[in-house]
Design an enzyme around this catalytic site. Structure first.
Site, PDB file in Angstrom:
ATOM      1  N   ASP A  78      63.947 -27.815  -1.254  1.00 14.31           N
ATOM      2  CA  ASP A  78      62.560 -27.746  -0.798  1.00 14.31           C
ATOM      3  C   ASP A  78      61.640 -27.134  -1.842  1.00 14.31           C
ATOM      4  OD1 ASP A  78      63.591 -28.787   1.484  1.00 14.31           O
ATOM      5  OD2 ASP A  78      62.682 -27.329   2.835  1.00 14.31           O
ATOM      6  N   CYS A 119      71.361 -24.500   2.116  1.00 15.27           N
ATOM      7  CA  CYS A 119      69.905 -24.417   2.019  1.00 15.27           C
ATOM      8  C   CYS A 119      69.193 -25.253   3.082  1.00 15.27           C
ATOM      9  CB  CYS A 119      69.448 -24.847   0.620  1.00 15.27           C
ATOM     10  SG  CYS A 119      69.970 -23.691  -0.666  1.00 15.27           S
ATOM     11  N   ASP A 120      68.041 -24.766   3.461  1.00  9.97           N
ATOM     12  CA  ASP A 120      67.019 -25.437   4.241  1.00  9.97           C
ATOM     13  C   ASP A 120      67.540 -26.453   5.256  1.00  9.97           C
ATOM     14  OD1 ASP A 120      65.073 -23.852   3.123  1.00  9.97           O
ATOM     15  OD2 ASP A 120      64.900 -25.114   1.377  1.00  9.97           O
ATOM     16  N   LYS A 121      67.314 -27.748   5.042  1.00  8.08           N
ATOM     17  CA  LYS A 121      67.632 -28.747   6.066  1.00  8.08           C
ATOM     18  C   LYS A 121      69.119 -29.059   6.159  1.00  8.08           C
ATOM     19  CE  LYS A 121      63.504 -28.351   6.189  1.00  8.08           C
ATOM     20  NZ  LYS A 121      63.652 -27.467   5.050  1.00  8.08           N
ATOM     21  N   CYS A 192      67.994 -18.892  -1.770  1.00  8.16           N
ATOM     22  CA  CYS A 192      66.978 -17.948  -2.231  1.00  8.16           C
ATOM     23  C   CYS A 192      67.051 -16.636  -1.457  1.00  8.16           C
ATOM     24  CB  CYS A 192      65.590 -18.567  -2.127  1.00  8.16           C
ATOM     25  SG  CYS A 192      65.365 -19.969  -3.243  1.00  8.16           S
ATOM     26  N   SER A 475      57.100 -22.837   4.700  1.00  3.37           N
ATOM     27  CA  SER A 475      58.345 -22.381   4.103  1.00  3.37           C
ATOM     28  C   SER A 475      58.756 -21.075   4.752  1.00  3.37           C
ATOM     29  CB  SER A 475      58.145 -22.169   2.603  1.00  3.37           C
ATOM     30  OG  SER A 475      59.148 -21.337   2.067  1.00  3.37           O
TER      31      SER A 475
END
Length: 562
Positions: A78, A119-121, A192, A475
């Site tokens: 992202d 991560c993310d999705k 992150c 975010s």
């Protein structure tokens, strides 16, 4: 065993022939088949090491008596996709990931599944896929990255780099300082280092009971070649433990329930997690066959205090949370206050009541005790009103006290790109409410994350002076008065499409309200005259996604028309 479908009986000789070609022996056909779902991809720092992780886990599965089969999903970074059309593909990738997990596991009749997201999705996509397959499953992520450090000893992260762009554009820092931050913000592999979406979801996997303790907070390591020994131990324990889950036939449907999702929301609120978690939890619950009304979040938020504020809401990072006892320390504090249902089971075959006995914070500065919270009410709120009849989400823990209630003048943008240009050019002033629309799941399409606009607002010195309202999402690195997931979205005819420059907008987080201060007769006239902007959608996949996407109040899931 489920895998007997493809390996038992004379009629399966061709199937076994193909499996032998992959290296299977006679003895292997009597063992459980375990899918090892990796999301290794070299463009994402949180995933660059997952090929090695998958091999460690597969070896542990083999040593414990199973037959591992490594397969992969796609992934989108992202941070790299942000600020351009690449972000259109981020949320849609969640659906592709869920589909790929379902496809591989069911096509090959695996007995168990180990998911390695980070991560993310990728995390929610794999969770959605696991709910569909409903075979014994354990989640073990790749682990978070270490926080960066400047020459002056200041802890920094990816959000620092985004904010530095706005500071550079405003002349507050020079080229050398920008480059210094760029080179130090993300120093290792891993997700992150703040409580952004990736780490939020990996931590919530613990609260859902689907991951081992430490999943969300044990650092990944310095590099793919130098992984953290503590993390390697977690990988090996997960690989060995999946055989017990298969033996017990302990499936996701045996672990998750309405109360389990309440537990996950309670953790998210207590640790001031990302607003994206709301979107993903709603989608995961639907895949599990559990209708979860997002308005439940308000009830939980009014009871559950904020106990931990990591970046971007505080000075600490995920490594500090781990040192303070990790996610189980937060759960232990919540349980001590009667705010966490400890009767729920976990992949360890034990209830949270058994696992949380005597577990409390080890550093009350990083993770506060239940009787000394940052705030007595929670870090997430669902607002509703004529601007968002089906609700919208705000990370209230990241909102400055003076912005908890606000009334301002609307400045409207029909895309994130236009908003970024407007903020950087000085169009947004103190007292404004920035409205960014046609960025929902259908309108975007893909509901782009908006770290750039909020970072530019911060860099322009407007934090605490303006609010931002959007049918898109933010975010996990976002802080400030950022209200997202407005439903219905503009592309679905929501009220947000009718806002005009100069309108007044008022919200109150305490009252859980958000209102467009325009009379209904005027809104109806605008609705009749409305001509939605036409967006060109690149590629076949996004066209299909746009046709099936629903608004954020349903988790942005896909529904087949008709």
């Amino acid at each position: 065993m489920r895998s007997d479908t493809v390996k038992k009986g004379s009629e399966r000789a061709p199937h076994r022939a193909l499996l032998r070609a992959t290296g299977l022996t006679d003895e292997d056909f009597a063992k459980p088949f375990i899918g090892v779902c990796s999301s290794h991809i070299e463009v994402i720092p949180g995933h660059v090491h997952l090929d090695k992780v998958a091999r460690i886990i597969a070896d542990a599965v083999r040593a414990a008596g199973g037959v591992p089969f490594i397969f992969n999903t796609i992934g989108v970074d992202d941070g790299i996709a942000m600020g351009h059309d690449g972000m259109l593909y981020s949320l849609p990738s969640r659906e592709l990931i869920a589909d790929s997990v379902e496809t591989v596991v069911n096509a090959h009749c695996f007995d168990g599944l180990i998911c390695i997201p980070n991560c993310d999705k990728i995390v929610p996509g794999m969770l959605m896929g696991a709910m569909r397959c409903n075979v014994p499953t354990i989640f073990v992520s790749g682990g978070p990255m270490k926080a960066g450090v400047t020459d002056e000893g200041e802890a920094i992260d990816l959000v620092t780099a985004f904010a530095a762009v706005a500071e550079h554009n405003a002349g507050k820092i020079d080229d050398a300082r920008l480059l210094h931050i760029e080179k130090n913000a993300c120093p290792t592999c891993g997700s992150c280092s703040g409580m952004f979406t990736a780490n939020s979801m990996n931590c919530l996997s613990e609260a859902l009971g689907l991951a081992l303790p430490g999943n969300g907070t044990i650092l990944a390591g310095d590099s793919p070649e130098k992984l953290n020994p503590e993390r390697i131990d977690l990988f090996r324990r997960a690989g060995a433990h999946i055989l017990k889950l298969v033996e017990w036939d302990l499936k996701p449907s045996d672990i998750v329930s309405l109360e389990t999702f309440d537990n996950a929301v309670a953790l998210d609120i207590a640790m001031a997690g990302s607003t994206n978690t709301v979107l993903h939890l709603l989608a995961i619950a639907r895949e599990a066959g559990i209708p979860y009304d997002q308005m439940r979040i308000n009830d939980i938020s009014r009871r559950v205090p904020t106990l931990c504020k990591l970046s971007p809401n505080g000075p600490h990072h995920i490594q500090d949370c781990h040192r303070a006892g990790g996610i189980y320390a937060i759960l232990g504090e919540l349980a001590a206050g009667g705010l966490f249902d400890t009767s729920r089971p976990t992949v360890l075959g034990k209830t949270f009541a058994e696992l949380l006995k005597g577990v409390r914070t080890q550093d009350p500065i990083v993770i506060r005790a239940i009787d000394n919270p940052h705030t007595v009410d929670g870090g997430l709120a669902i607002l509703s009103g004529n601007l968002a009849p089906k609700g919208c989400v705000v990370k209230s823990a990241g909102v400055l006290p003076e912005m908890l209630a606000f009334e301002g003048t609307a400045v409207c943008f029909d895309s994130q790109t236009a908003a970024c240009e407007g903020i950087l050019s000085g169009k947004v002033k103190e007292g404004d409410v920035v409205v960014i629309r046609y960025e929902g799941p259908k309108g975007g399409p893909g509901m782009q994350e908006m770290l750039a606009p909020t970072s530019y607002i911060k860099g322009a010195g407007l934090s605490g002076k303006v609010a931002l309202v959007t049918d898109g999402r933010f975010s996990g690195g976002t802080s400030g008065a950022s209200i997202g997931h407005v439903s219905p979205e503009a592309a679905a005819g929501g009220t947000i499409a009718l806002v005009q420059d100069g309108d007044r907008i008022r919200y109150s987080i305490a009252e859980r309200s958000i209102e467009l201060l325009v009379d209904e007769a005027t809104l109806e006239q605008r609705r009749i005259a409305l001509v939605p902007p036409l967006k060109r959608v690149p590629g076949s996949w996004l066209k299909r996604y746009q046709a099936m996407a629903t608004s954020a109040d349903t988790g942005g899931i896909l529904q087949v028309p008709g």
